[in-house]
Design a protein around this motif. Sequence first.
Motif, PDB file in Angstrom:
ATOM      1  N   ASP A   1       0.710  -1.052  -0.040  1.00  0.00           N
ATOM      2  CA  ASP A   1       0.078   0.043   0.017  1.00  0.00           C
ATOM      3  C   ASP A   1       0.805   1.117   0.104  1.00  0.00           C
TER       4      ASP A   1
ATOM      5  N   LYS B   1       2.028   1.976  -3.361  1.00  0.00           N
ATOM      6  CA  LYS B   1       0.810   2.199  -4.265  1.00  0.00           C
ATOM      7  C   LYS B   1       0.497   3.796  -4.150  1.00  0.00           C
TER       8      LYS B   1
ATOM      9  N   ILE C   1      -6.630   3.578  -0.282  1.00  0.00           N
ATOM     10  CA  ILE C   1      -5.308   3.168   0.076  1.00  0.00           C
ATOM     11  C   ILE C   1      -4.965   3.850   1.517  1.00  0.00           C
TER      12      ILE C   1
END
Length: 304
Positions: free
Chosen positions: A33, A36, A60
């Motif tokens: 995460d 990302k 996220i």
Amino acid sequence: MQMKHYYKYIILIAAALTFVACKSNNSDGELNDSQKLELLDIKLEKTPNDAALLAERARILLNLGRAKDAVYDANRAVDLKPDKVEYRMLQADACFANGNADDSYKALTEAERLDPDNTEVHLKMGEITFYSRDYERSLRCLTKVTEKEPDNRTALFMKGFIYKERGDTAEAVILLRKVCDLYPDYEPAFEELGVLYATRQNPMAQEYLTTALTLEPNNTNAMYSLAMYHQDRQEMDEAEGLYRRMLDVNSNSADAWHNLGYIELTFYHDYARAITYFDSALASDPSHQAALQNRQLAEEMLKQ
């Protein structure tokens, strides 16, 4: 003394039901995460008004526990695409995770206006009002779910819990038994049904609470309810065994220490041992009034 009933399932629903986006399975080769998030930050620097990217980043951020930042991105996504139900629901998730149930419910109200037949929206509305203990409104929302999905586990369980809280134990038993029959691995339903039966001294309590403990061996709430069931039936060996099992899981369980002392005080009349147990209860919870009162009684009995 009955153990304080903590709203375990309200907390469970608030924390684990559908409000927070599922964390990704971080398998080999897949970005986590944080990675990302870095990529999304770069993309949004180039296209800051991309609603889809904002929504993705909000999810996220929720996964990372940054609810306040998630609310900001979700709100921006809604401002850019106000008619997108998915973004309204994301906004509700973020607001709820940030501790604002009212704003969460408002977002879901808008989602319902856009899609009146959306079962997921009604379920989330039912969850929020359930958490807030607005049981009348929660039942209305949950009934909309069960009218379309009669076997929806979450809706059935919450409705059963609500009926129990309102004192309609007959309806609660019907709904919780249905959940147990449909979902034999769903431990919370077995526990709640066992607790209901235990308060009535119904022998079915032992079956359901034992099943709950088979599914979740460290469930101290189920242990306590089953111990109290045995204690009320003068089955002290079984009760003591369960209290000691509670202490194996949590050595600071004031209720388990107190009830061991209570058995020594009232059943075995071993007042000195009772005092040691009450002392342990008070060490775990100095505000435990029953332990304090019963300790004083045990001292009086020793002095005759």
